[in-house]
Design an enzyme around this catalytic site. Structure first.
Site, PDB file in Angstrom:
ATOM      1  N   LYS A  54       0.765  -1.171  -0.134  1.00 22.83           N
ATOM      2  CA  LYS A  54      -0.137  -0.181  -0.022  1.00 22.83           C
ATOM      3  C   LYS A  54       0.985   1.297  -0.012  1.00 22.83           C
ATOM      4  O   LYS A  54       0.691   2.123  -0.938  1.00 22.83           O
ATOM      5  CB  LYS A  54      -0.995  -0.069   1.243  1.00 22.83           C
ATOM      6  CG  LYS A  54      -2.118  -0.953   1.060  1.00 22.83           C
ATOM      7  CD  LYS A  54      -2.893  -1.094   2.246  1.00 22.83           C
ATOM      8  CE  LYS A  54      -3.842  -2.348   1.968  1.00 22.83           C
ATOM      9  NZ  LYS A  54      -4.810  -2.498   3.377  1.00 22.83           N
ATOM     10  N   GLN A  98      -5.080  -1.702   9.206  1.00 21.16           N
ATOM     11  CA  GLN A  98      -4.987  -2.925   8.830  1.00 21.16           C
ATOM     12  C   GLN A  98      -5.614  -3.938   9.493  1.00 21.16           C
ATOM     13  O   GLN A  98      -5.551  -3.996  10.831  1.00 21.16           O
ATOM     14  CB  GLN A  98      -3.586  -3.332   8.387  1.00 21.16           C
ATOM     15  CG  GLN A  98      -3.298  -4.655   7.510  1.00 21.16           C
ATOM     16  CD  GLN A  98      -3.813  -4.578   6.086  1.00 21.16           C
ATOM     17  OE1 GLN A  98      -3.814  -3.274   5.586  1.00 21.16           O
ATOM     18  NE2 GLN A  98      -4.105  -5.590   5.698  1.00 21.16           N
ATOM     19  N   ASP A 121     -11.322   2.828   3.601  1.00 22.35           N
ATOM     20  CA  ASP A 121     -11.750   1.367   3.708  1.00 22.35           C
ATOM     21  C   ASP A 121     -13.228   1.245   3.528  1.00 22.35           C
ATOM     22  O   ASP A 121     -13.683   0.309   2.871  1.00 22.35           O
ATOM     23  CB  ASP A 121     -11.504   0.647   4.913  1.00 22.35           C
ATOM     24  CG  ASP A 121     -10.088   0.020   4.814  1.00 22.35           C
ATOM     25  OD1 ASP A 121      -9.867  -0.590   3.729  1.00 22.35           O
ATOM     26  OD2 ASP A 121      -9.462  -0.222   5.822  1.00 22.35           O
TER      27      ASP A 121
HETATM   28  N1  LIG Z   1      -8.184  -2.624   6.533  1.00 23.94           N
HETATM   29  C1  LIG Z   1      -8.145  -3.391   5.624  1.00 23.94           C
HETATM   30  N2  LIG Z   1      -7.692  -4.952   6.099  1.00 23.94           N
HETATM   31  C2  LIG Z   1      -7.791  -5.635   5.267  1.00 23.94           C
HETATM   32  C3  LIG Z   1      -8.353  -5.493   3.841  1.00 23.94           C
HETATM   33  C4  LIG Z   1      -8.862  -4.190   3.552  1.00 23.94           C
HETATM   34  O1  LIG Z   1      -9.292  -3.995   2.352  1.00 23.94           O
HETATM   35  N3  LIG Z   1      -8.778  -3.304   4.459  1.00 23.94           N
HETATM   36  N4  LIG Z   1      -8.302  -6.513   2.854  1.00 23.94           N
HETATM   37  C5  LIG Z   1      -7.524  -7.684   3.150  1.00 23.94           C
HETATM   38  C6  LIG Z   1      -5.930  -7.503   2.907  1.00 23.94           C
HETATM   39  N5  LIG Z   1      -5.605  -6.955   1.822  1.00 23.94           N
HETATM   40  C7  LIG Z   1      -5.665  -5.404   1.821  1.00 23.94           C
HETATM   41  O2  LIG Z   1      -5.458  -4.854   3.083  1.00 23.94           O
HETATM   42  C8  LIG Z   1      -5.323  -7.377   0.721  1.00 23.94           C
HETATM   43  C9  LIG Z   1      -5.312  -8.522   0.290  1.00 23.94           C
HETATM   44  C10 LIG Z   1      -4.640  -9.308  -0.811  1.00 23.94           C
HETATM   45  C11 LIG Z   1      -4.117  -8.639  -1.549  1.00 23.94           C
HETATM   46  C12 LIG Z   1      -3.369  -9.116  -2.851  1.00 23.94           C
HETATM   47  O3  LIG Z   1      -3.016  -8.404  -3.761  1.00 23.94           O
HETATM   48  N6  LIG Z   1      -3.525 -10.210  -3.028  1.00 23.94           N
HETATM   49  C13 LIG Z   1      -2.691 -10.798  -4.223  1.00 23.94           C
HETATM   50  C14 LIG Z   1      -1.846 -12.292  -3.549  1.00 23.94           C
HETATM   51  C15 LIG Z   1      -1.033 -11.829  -2.508  1.00 23.94           C
HETATM   52  C16 LIG Z   1      -0.119 -12.892  -1.561  1.00 23.94           C
HETATM   53  O4  LIG Z   1       0.563 -13.595  -2.395  1.00 23.94           O
HETATM   54  O5  LIG Z   1      -0.474 -13.096  -0.578  1.00 23.94           O
HETATM   55  C17 LIG Z   1      -3.564 -11.585  -5.250  1.00 23.94           C
HETATM   56  O6  LIG Z   1      -4.636 -12.154  -4.727  1.00 23.94           O
HETATM   57  O7  LIG Z   1      -3.025 -11.854  -6.255  1.00 23.94           O
HETATM   58  C18 LIG Z   1      -4.040  -7.218  -1.569  1.00 23.94           C
HETATM   59  C19 LIG Z   1      -4.533  -6.441  -0.451  1.00 23.94           C
HETATM   60  C20 LIG Z   1      -7.533  -8.150   4.809  1.00 23.94           C
HETATM   61  N7  LIG Z   1      -7.394  -6.883   5.371  1.00 23.94           N
END
Ligand SMILES: Nc1nc2c(c(=O)[nH]1)N[C@@H](CN(C=O)c1ccc(C(=O)N[C@@H](CCC(=O)O)C(=O)O)cc1)CN2
Ligand SMILES: [Mg+2]
Length: 293
Positions: A54, A98, A121
């Site tokens: 981020k 987060q 968010d």
């Molecule tokens: N305050 C928040 N917490 C969490 C959120 C959120 O939107 N706001 N969402 C999730 C975690 N998250 C962002 O925070 C998030 C999850 C996954 C990805 C992502 O790009 N995933 C990749 C794989 C990455 C890996 O190898 O782990 C993909 O799917 O291609 C980005 C952001 C929970 N917490």
């Protein structure tokens, strides 16, 4: 039949470019540089990666990033104090704490303390209520990402039968609201739904957000349906390492669906791109500028 694979990575990259252009305009025309504060409590390795990404992508889009890393033993009151400081800081247009948070902290209390105007968010009840009642709102990032990806396949979602599997406040409920706004006929199903497989088989558009690895099987999918997989589950491999799988049994679904998002590379990358977009929107509104994205 092999489903079309919906490329979330490329779509997110294009959206980040649009965000970067909007930021340039904001700087040049209004002297405003949006700022995003991200708070991480503890050392959960996945959360640390998301927070790092981020920060990096915020800076790449030309915005200011403020990272706050707090010890895993931080008390709720200490975290609330930091949130109140960020609420009052004019350089900070967006605040994100987060999730998940350590057990001693009530995440609902933290979300309720974030200024709704800075709640990028979209988790605050004010933003949830605004979305539910059709008012302008900061909308949760993953649900917006799901709709953008679905609209790559169907420019107009009107009249589609959409089944959302999962009822969380973060994904299931808001994505259902967004799909209603797109004129879909929406059902929210969940782990206690009777004949879940049969309900899923009705879907022209299936949103899987249950958080259970590969729970949705190929024979739960209507031939030709569009499948958006929100799941990010780490499962053990034979060699002791882990691999990432969604909530949908991907190899099975690929043979039945018309289009599908992969994991990784589907919805995940859209989450951060939509967060950057929300930060620009928040900065615009706070400065009395018509949102430019
Ligand atoms: N305050 C928040 N917490 C969490 C959120 C959120 O939107 N706001 N969402 C999730 C975690 N998250 C962002 O925070 C998030 C999850 C996954 C990805 C992502 O790009 N995933 C990749 C794989 C990455 C890996 O190898 O782990 C993909 O799917 O291609 C980005 C952001 C929970 N917490
Ligand atoms: Mg908790």
């Amino acid at each position: 039949m092999t489903a079309r694979i919906i490329d979330g990575k490329a779509t997110a990259a294009a959206l980040r470019q649009d965000v970067a252009k909007a930021v340039e305009t904001l700087k040049a025309d209004h002297g405003v540089t949006p700022g995003l504060a991200v708070v991480l409590v503890g050392e959960d390795p996945a959360s640390a990666v998301y927070v790092r990404n981020k920060g990096k992508q915020t800076v790449e889009a030309g915005m200011n990033s403020y990272e706050h890393r707090l010890d895993a033993a931080t008390s709720e009151e200490e975290l609330l104090d930091l949130v109140r400081k960020l609420n009052a800081d004019p350089a900070v247009n967006g605040i994100l704490v987060q999730l998940p948070l350590p057990a001693q902290i009530d995440s609902a209390a933290v979300i309720a303390t974030i200024d709704p105007a800075k709640d990028v968010d979209g988790f605050h009840v004010i933003n949830a209520g605004r979305l539910a009642t059709g008012l302008p709102a900061l909308v949760p990032c993953t649900p917006v990402g799901c709709v953008i990806l679905a609209r790559q396949v169907h420019a107009d979602l009107t009249g589609m039968e959409a089944i959302v599997v999962g009822r969380s406040n973060i994904v299931g409920k808001p994505v259902a609201q967004l799909l209603l706004n797109e004129n879909c006929t929406v059902t929210i199903a969940h782990s206690r739904t009777r004949d879940l497989a049969g309900v899923c088989r009705r879907a022209d558009l299936l949103i899987a957000a249950v958080g259970r690895p590969e729970m949705i099987r190929g024979n739960w999918i209507k031939p030709g349906a569009t499948v958006i997989d929100v799941g990010i589950n780490r499962v053990p491999k034979d060699d002791g390492k882990t691999r990432l799988v969604g909530d949908v049994a991907y190899d099975e679904a690929l043979k039945v669906a018309g289009a599908i998002t992969p994991v990784p590379g589907g919805v995940g990358p859209m989450t951060i791109a939509c967060l950057l977009r929300n930060t620009v929107e928040a900065a615009c509104r706070q400065n009395g500028i018509e949102p430019i994205l």
